[in-house]
Every structure is written in structure tokens, then in C-alpha cells.
Design a protein around this motif. Structure first.
Motif, PDB file in Angstrom:
ATOM      1  N   LEU A 289       0.837  -1.201   0.000  1.00 46.01           N
ATOM      2  CA  LEU A 289       0.000   0.000   0.000  1.00 46.01           C
ATOM      3  C   LEU A 289       0.869   1.247   0.000  1.00 46.01           C
ATOM      4  O   LEU A 289       2.009   1.224   0.443  1.00 46.01           O
ATOM      5  CB  LEU A 289      -0.925  -0.012   1.221  1.00 46.01           C
ATOM      6  CG  LEU A 289      -1.917  -1.176   1.279  1.00 46.01           C
ATOM      7  CD1 LEU A 289      -2.683  -1.155   2.595  1.00 46.01           C
ATOM      8  CD2 LEU A 289      -2.878  -1.130   0.092  1.00 46.01           C
ATOM      9  N   PRO A 290       0.336   2.367  -0.464  1.00 42.21           N
ATOM     10  CA  PRO A 290       1.159   3.583  -0.593  1.00 42.21           C
ATOM     11  C   PRO A 290       1.626   4.113   0.757  1.00 42.21           C
ATOM     12  O   PRO A 290       0.974   3.931   1.790  1.00 42.21           O
ATOM     13  CB  PRO A 290       0.198   4.582  -1.259  1.00 42.21           C
ATOM     14  CG  PRO A 290      -0.894   3.760  -1.856  1.00 42.21           C
ATOM     15  CD  PRO A 290      -1.026   2.550  -1.001  1.00 42.21           C
ATOM     16  N   TYR A 291       2.766   4.796   0.722  1.00 41.16           N
ATOM     17  CA  TYR A 291       3.219   5.527   1.899  1.00 41.16           C
ATOM     18  C   TYR A 291       2.157   6.558   2.285  1.00 41.16           C
ATOM     19  O   TYR A 291       1.535   7.183   1.423  1.00 41.16           O
ATOM     20  CB  TYR A 291       4.531   6.254   1.619  1.00 41.16           C
ATOM     21  CG  TYR A 291       5.740   5.354   1.538  1.00 41.16           C
ATOM     22  CD1 TYR A 291       6.234   4.718   2.670  1.00 41.16           C
ATOM     23  CD2 TYR A 291       6.394   5.146   0.324  1.00 41.16           C
ATOM     24  CE1 TYR A 291       7.350   3.893   2.595  1.00 41.16           C
ATOM     25  CE2 TYR A 291       7.512   4.322   0.240  1.00 41.16           C
ATOM     26  CZ  TYR A 291       7.985   3.699   1.378  1.00 41.16           C
ATOM     27  OH  TYR A 291       9.084   2.877   1.302  1.00 41.16           O
ATOM     28  N   GLY A 292       1.960   6.716   3.592  1.00 37.22           N
ATOM     29  CA  GLY A 292       1.013   7.708   4.075  1.00 37.22           C
ATOM     30  C   GLY A 292      -0.379   7.173   4.299  1.00 37.22           C
ATOM     31  O   GLY A 292      -1.135   7.746   5.084  1.00 37.22           O
ATOM     32  N   LEU A 293      -0.768   6.100   3.618  1.00 32.12           N
ATOM     33  CA  LEU A 293      -2.065   5.499   3.855  1.00 32.12           C
ATOM     34  C   LEU A 293      -1.999   4.812   5.222  1.00 32.12           C
ATOM     35  O   LEU A 293      -1.129   3.973   5.456  1.00 32.12           O
ATOM     36  CB  LEU A 293      -2.394   4.489   2.763  1.00 32.12           C
ATOM     37  CG  LEU A 293      -3.803   3.873   2.806  1.00 32.12           C
ATOM     38  CD1 LEU A 293      -4.317   3.630   1.396  1.00 32.12           C
ATOM     39  CD2 LEU A 293      -3.824   2.566   3.598  1.00 32.12           C
ATOM     40  N   PRO A 294      -2.910   5.154   6.172  1.00 35.09           N
ATOM     41  CA  PRO A 294      -2.804   4.599   7.528  1.00 35.09           C
ATOM     42  C   PRO A 294      -2.901   3.079   7.518  1.00 35.09           C
ATOM     43  O   PRO A 294      -3.796   2.503   6.907  1.00 35.09           O
ATOM     44  CB  PRO A 294      -3.989   5.232   8.260  1.00 35.09           C
ATOM     45  CG  PRO A 294      -4.301   6.476   7.489  1.00 35.09           C
ATOM     46  CD  PRO A 294      -4.014   6.128   6.056  1.00 35.09           C
ATOM     47  N   LYS A 295      -1.956   2.440   8.211  1.00 41.82           N
ATOM     48  CA  LYS A 295      -1.932   0.985   8.294  1.00 41.82           C
ATOM     49  C   LYS A 295      -1.369   0.561   9.650  1.00 41.82           C
ATOM     50  O   LYS A 295      -0.260   0.962  10.014  1.00 41.82           O
ATOM     51  CB  LYS A 295      -1.132   0.374   7.139  1.00 41.82           C
ATOM     52  CG  LYS A 295       0.149   1.085   6.790  1.00 41.82           C
ATOM     53  CD  LYS A 295       0.783   0.537   5.519  1.00 41.82           C
ATOM     54  CE  LYS A 295       0.575   1.373   4.297  1.00 41.82           C
ATOM     55  NZ  LYS A 295       1.181   2.711   4.334  1.00 41.82           N
ATOM     56  N   ILE A 296      -2.149  -0.193  10.396  1.00 38.82           N
ATOM     57  CA  ILE A 296      -1.774  -0.616  11.751  1.00 38.82           C
ATOM     58  C   ILE A 296      -1.851  -2.127  11.849  1.00 38.82           C
ATOM     59  O   ILE A 296      -2.839  -2.739  11.432  1.00 38.82           O
ATOM     60  CB  ILE A 296      -2.685   0.041  12.806  1.00 38.82           C
ATOM     61  CG1 ILE A 296      -2.481   1.559  12.822  1.00 38.82           C
ATOM     62  CG2 ILE A 296      -2.420  -0.541  14.194  1.00 38.82           C
ATOM     63  CD1 ILE A 296      -3.373   2.293  13.810  1.00 38.82           C
ATOM     64  N   MET A 297      -0.823  -2.731  12.414  1.00 35.55           N
ATOM     65  CA  MET A 297      -0.767  -4.173  12.636  1.00 35.55           C
ATOM     66  C   MET A 297      -0.688  -4.446  14.134  1.00 35.55           C
ATOM     67  O   MET A 297       0.306  -4.102  14.774  1.00 35.55           O
ATOM     68  CB  MET A 297       0.473  -4.744  11.938  1.00 35.55           C
ATOM     69  CG  MET A 297       0.658  -6.247  12.120  1.00 35.55           C
ATOM     70  SD  MET A 297      -0.420  -7.238  11.075  1.00 35.55           S
ATOM     71  CE  MET A 297      -1.183  -8.321  12.278  1.00 35.55           C
ATOM     72  N   VAL A 298      -1.744  -5.027  14.704  1.00 35.54           N
ATOM     73  CA  VAL A 298      -1.731  -5.436  16.109  1.00 35.54           C
ATOM     74  C   VAL A 298      -1.255  -6.890  16.133  1.00 35.54           C
ATOM     75  O   VAL A 298      -1.918  -7.773  15.606  1.00 35.54           O
ATOM     76  CB  VAL A 298      -3.125  -5.307  16.746  1.00 35.54           C
ATOM     77  CG1 VAL A 298      -3.050  -5.675  18.237  1.00 35.54           C
ATOM     78  CG2 VAL A 298      -3.664  -3.895  16.573  1.00 35.54           C
TER      79      VAL A 298
ATOM     80  N   VAL B 298       7.805  -5.172   8.577  1.00 36.61           N
ATOM     81  CA  VAL B 298       7.641  -3.778   8.175  1.00 36.61           C
ATOM     82  C   VAL B 298       8.404  -3.482   6.889  1.00 36.61           C
ATOM     83  O   VAL B 298       7.915  -2.776   6.009  1.00 36.61           O
ATOM     84  CB  VAL B 298       8.102  -2.839   9.307  1.00 36.61           C
ATOM     85  CG1 VAL B 298       8.023  -1.377   8.861  1.00 36.61           C
ATOM     86  CG2 VAL B 298       7.252  -3.050  10.555  1.00 36.61           C
ATOM     87  N   GLY B 299       9.617  -4.024   6.775  1.00 36.35           N
ATOM     88  CA  GLY B 299      10.425  -3.749   5.598  1.00 36.35           C
ATOM     89  C   GLY B 299      10.668  -2.256   5.437  1.00 36.35           C
ATOM     90  O   GLY B 299      11.034  -1.567   6.390  1.00 36.35           O
ATOM     91  N   THR B 300      10.437  -1.747   4.245  1.00 38.39           N
ATOM     92  CA  THR B 300      10.616  -0.311   3.987  1.00 38.39           C
ATOM     93  C   THR B 300       9.300   0.456   4.058  1.00 38.39           C
ATOM     94  O   THR B 300       9.223   1.602   3.639  1.00 38.39           O
ATOM     95  CB  THR B 300      11.239  -0.097   2.597  1.00 38.39           C
ATOM     96  OG1 THR B 300      10.365  -0.630   1.598  1.00 38.39           O
ATOM     97  CG2 THR B 300      12.585  -0.774   2.492  1.00 38.39           C
ATOM     98  N   SER B 301       8.253  -0.176   4.584  1.00 38.25           N
ATOM     99  CA  SER B 301       6.940   0.462   4.618  1.00 38.25           C
ATOM    100  C   SER B 301       6.787   1.330   5.868  1.00 38.25           C
ATOM    101  O   SER B 301       7.704   1.439   6.685  1.00 38.25           O
ATOM    102  CB  SER B 301       5.844  -0.605   4.615  1.00 38.25           C
ATOM    103  OG  SER B 301       5.766  -1.230   5.893  1.00 38.25           O
TER     104      SER B 301
END
Length: 399
Positions: free
Chosen positions: A114-123, A135-138
Motif C-alpha cells: 500500500l502507498p506511503y502515508g495510507l494509515p496501516k496498523i498491525m496489532v 515492516v520492511g521499507t513500509s
């Protein structure tokens, strides 16, 4: 699916948590849908079935579903979800996922697309450990689940609620649209090359939006990913220390494809050998025994630097030279003859003219076009070197 927050996870084992997250988001006033990444029958109704995700696998859904080997299924669903996100990313407003080991691997494989800046949360149960593989480079935000994700309890409800509210806050309050219409460029920096990059930024900032990347392995990969996506117009790649870690065995290594995107894109590239005098390790006790007796500098209790040898610098110089030979676009490699890092000075811990000379000689012998190699009678952190780097970059951009 436009405008949807996507709630992602394995609905066969994490259904209760997924439904809880969806209900929190809907109660907060946003539309939400559940994407199932499980490989068995879901325990709750879902909006995007696992079969639909699995069908995005290049070898078909049967590659993912129906087998007996869990590892194969997890890897297959991860590849399928990554492709699903590539196809449907423009329909995703934000994404929140919950998972243990397998679920984290699958969900993050997609979120990284997914694009940078698009909110993404992993619990995740893995969020307090080494998250680099996930996470890598994201820009995925990892939230420790604290308890295992095995049904709701008094603590997990709080953790999940906080994550959901954080996501809603990001969705409701997006960052202001960028007003900077200057082209963006990438620069690489390390602590031992900071004066150089600070000065280069000052020389170029009037014309370019300067994005500085910390040369820690992921920094270089993120920069080159953005160059490949066309976000960056060129690179001032002064600090290439990640290559030393790659070839010698340090912990902040570039990938083997470092510099390949420069060749593919044809973008202007001005680089140098910044901090190639060192290989990075964590605390002293983590340094492999194979390096016993080498010259070390203890940067802090958790970071140990090792001086590269003439033989290692010969290997590094040949590797860089071969990469630059593949570049058809405008490239220049500036070589500071009086030292390549803050430690590589006449009174510094890593001063070693023989090692630096081996690096320069290997570059000279390997490059097909030696006019691309520009020796300069300065230290890398001298203002004169920064001015020359900025002027060279402007010249290549204007050609």
C-alpha cells in the motif's frame, strides 16, 4: 469498496477480534469491511472471502487453500494478499490487521504494497521483537498485542480499542496536502557524514525537496523504492555504507539489488563512498567471532563499528564499479581523498590511507568510464566537498 477501512486477519482463528475492531470503527462513524486471510472456514461473516484473496495468487487459489501444510498455506496466502493489495489498493482508505505469527506475516505482506502515508496498523504478538521482516521499507505501525490473540479479554479490548481509535484519528485528520511543488530528490546520510549532507541540503533546497534517508539498510531500500516509483527525480547518494555491511557481513546491509534501480531508471545519480570505512554491528558481544582482533570503535553501548580492510575495500570498490557500469544515465562518483567519514581523519580512529587507496584503485580499475570517478582533495565533511557534490548534481539535472 471506495472509502472503506479494511479490517484484515484470519477469520478462522481471529474472528472475534476482527468483529470487535470492525464494530469499533463503525461506531466511530467510518465504513469498514472484513477481509479474511484464513485458510479454513471463518467463524464470523466476512466481506471479502479468503477464496477471493487466494484467487489473486499467480498459480490460483488451489495453491493456497486445501493443502495440509500450514507453512505453505501461510506463504501462499501472503503472496496472494500482496497481489490483492496491488489490485485493490486504490479502494483502501486505511487498513488495520490483527494476527499472531502467521497472520502477521500474511497481513504485512499485503500492507507493504500500500502507498506511503495510507494509515496501516498491525496489532501483533510479534510487535515487540524484530519487526524488520514484517515492516520492511513500509510505514506500517506495529502495536504489541501484549496478550495472545486468542479471544477477547479485559486487556486485549483496550489494546484493540486504542489501535482502532488511532486509525480513526489518522483517517479523520489527514496530513495537509503538500504545497511544495519542487521536485523531490533522495539523499543518504549517516552520523559520520551528517555535516556533508546538511551542507548539500542547504545548497539544493531552493530547487529541490530534499528527502534524507538514514543509511541503515532499510533507508537505502526505501529511497530506491521511491526512485523506482518515480517519486524521486534523482539521488545524492553520498553515504553508501550499507554496501560494506552487505559484502562484509554487518547488520545494516543493503540488498544485493542496491543501485540496480539507478540503472533501470536512468535518473541522475551523484554518489560517494561515505562511511565505507566501517561495518556496523550491535553491542560488542554480538560481533561474530570471525572478526576477533579487528579494529573497532564503540559508537554507543548498542552500536559497534569495525574498520574495513584494504582487501574488503577492494571487493567493495569492484562491486560498486560493476553496478555503475550498468547505468546508462548520468552518474558521478565523487571520491574525497582526505577521508570518507568523521572517523577517517588524520587523528581519527579509522584513519587508514592504504584502505582508502585500495577502494579508489578498485573503482578506477573496474569502471568502464573513469570520467565518472571524480577524486576531490577534500574530506567528505568539508564544505568544499559538499559544494562540489551539489554543483555536480545540478549540472547532471540540467543536462
Amino acid at each position: 469498496m471506495s472509502g472503506m477501512i479494511h479490517v484484515v486477519g484470519t477469520a478462522d482463528t481471529k474472528g472475534e477480534e476482527l468483529a470487535y475492531l470492525r464494530d469499533l470503527i463503525v461506531a466511530g462513524g467510518s465504513a469498514a469491511r472484513i477481509v479474511d486471510l484464513g485458510t479454513r472456514e471463518p467463524t464470523i461473516p466476512v466481506d471479502v472471502a479468503a477464496e477471493d484473496v487466494a484467487g489473486c495468487h499467480p498459480d490460483g487459489a488451489s495453491t493456497v487453500l486445501g493443502g495440509d501444510d500450514r507453512g505453505t498455506a501461510v506463504a501462499g496466502m501472503g503472496a496472494a494478499f500482496a497481489e490483492w493489495c496491488r489490485r485493490h489498493g486504490d479502494q483502501v482508505t486505511a487498513m488495520i490487521a490483527v494476527g499472531g505469527g502467521g497472520g502477521t506475516s500474511i497481513a504485512c505482506a499485503g500492507m507493504k504494497e500500500l502507498p506511503y502515508g495510507l494509515p496501516k496498523i498491525m496489532v501483533s504478538t510479534l510487535a515487540s521483537g524484530d519487526t524488520a521482516p514484517y515492516v520492511g521499507t513500509s510505514d506500517i505501525v506495529m502495536v504489541p498485542s501484549v496478550t495472545d490473540i486468542a479471544g477477547l479479554n479485559r486487556l486485549s479490548r483496550v489494546i484493540l480499542s486504542n489501535a482502532a481509535q488511532a486509525l480513526l484519528g489518522a483517517v479523520r485528520n489527514p496530513a495537509p496536502e503538500a504545497t511544495n511543488d519542487k521536485p523531490a530528490i533522495g539523499l543518504t546520510m549517516f552520523g559520520v557524514t551528517t555535516p556533508c549532507l546538511t551542507a548539500i541540503g542547504e545548497h539544493l533546497r531552493d530547487r529541490y525537496d530534499c528527502l534524507v534517508f538514514h543509511a541503515t539498510g532499510t533507508g537505502g531500500r526505501a529511497m530506491e523504492r521511491l526512485l523506482g516509483q518515480g517519486v524521486l527525480s534523482g539521488l545524492v547518494d553520498i553515504t553508501t555504507t550499507e554496501i560494506a555491511d552487505l559484502l562484509v557481513g554487518g547488520v545494516l546491509a543493503a540488498g544485493p539489488d542496491r543501485l540496480d534501480v539507478v540503472a533501470r531508471s536512468g535518473a541522475p545519480w551523484v554518489g560517494s563512498v561515505g562511511a565505507l570505512d566501517m561495518v556496523n554491528f550491535w553491542a560488542p558481544e554480538t560481533v561474530p567471532s570471525a572478526f576477533e582482533g579487528r579494529q573497532f570503535y564503540h559508537h554507543n553501548p548498542n552500536v559497534t563499528l569495525m574498520r574495513t580492510t584494504p582487501d574488503e575495500n577492494t571487493e567493495i570498490g569492484r562491486w560498486v564499479g560493476q553496478k555503475l557500469n550498468a547505468c546508462e544515465g548520468p552518474v558521478r562518483l565523487l571520491f574525497p581523498e582526505k577521508g570518507i567519514s568523521a572517523l577517517d581523519t588524520e587523528d581519527g580512529d579509522f584513519w587508514d590511507p592504504e584502505a582508502d587507496a585500495a577502494l579508489f584503485d578498485a573503482l578506477t580499475e573496474t569502471l568502464n568510464d573513469t570520467s565518472r570517478l571524480v577524486p576531490l582533495p577534500h574530506h567528505i565533511n568539508d564544505d568544499a566537498f559538499a559544494k562540489a557534490a551539489a554543483a555536480t548534481f545540478l549540472e547532471l539535472m540540467d543536462d
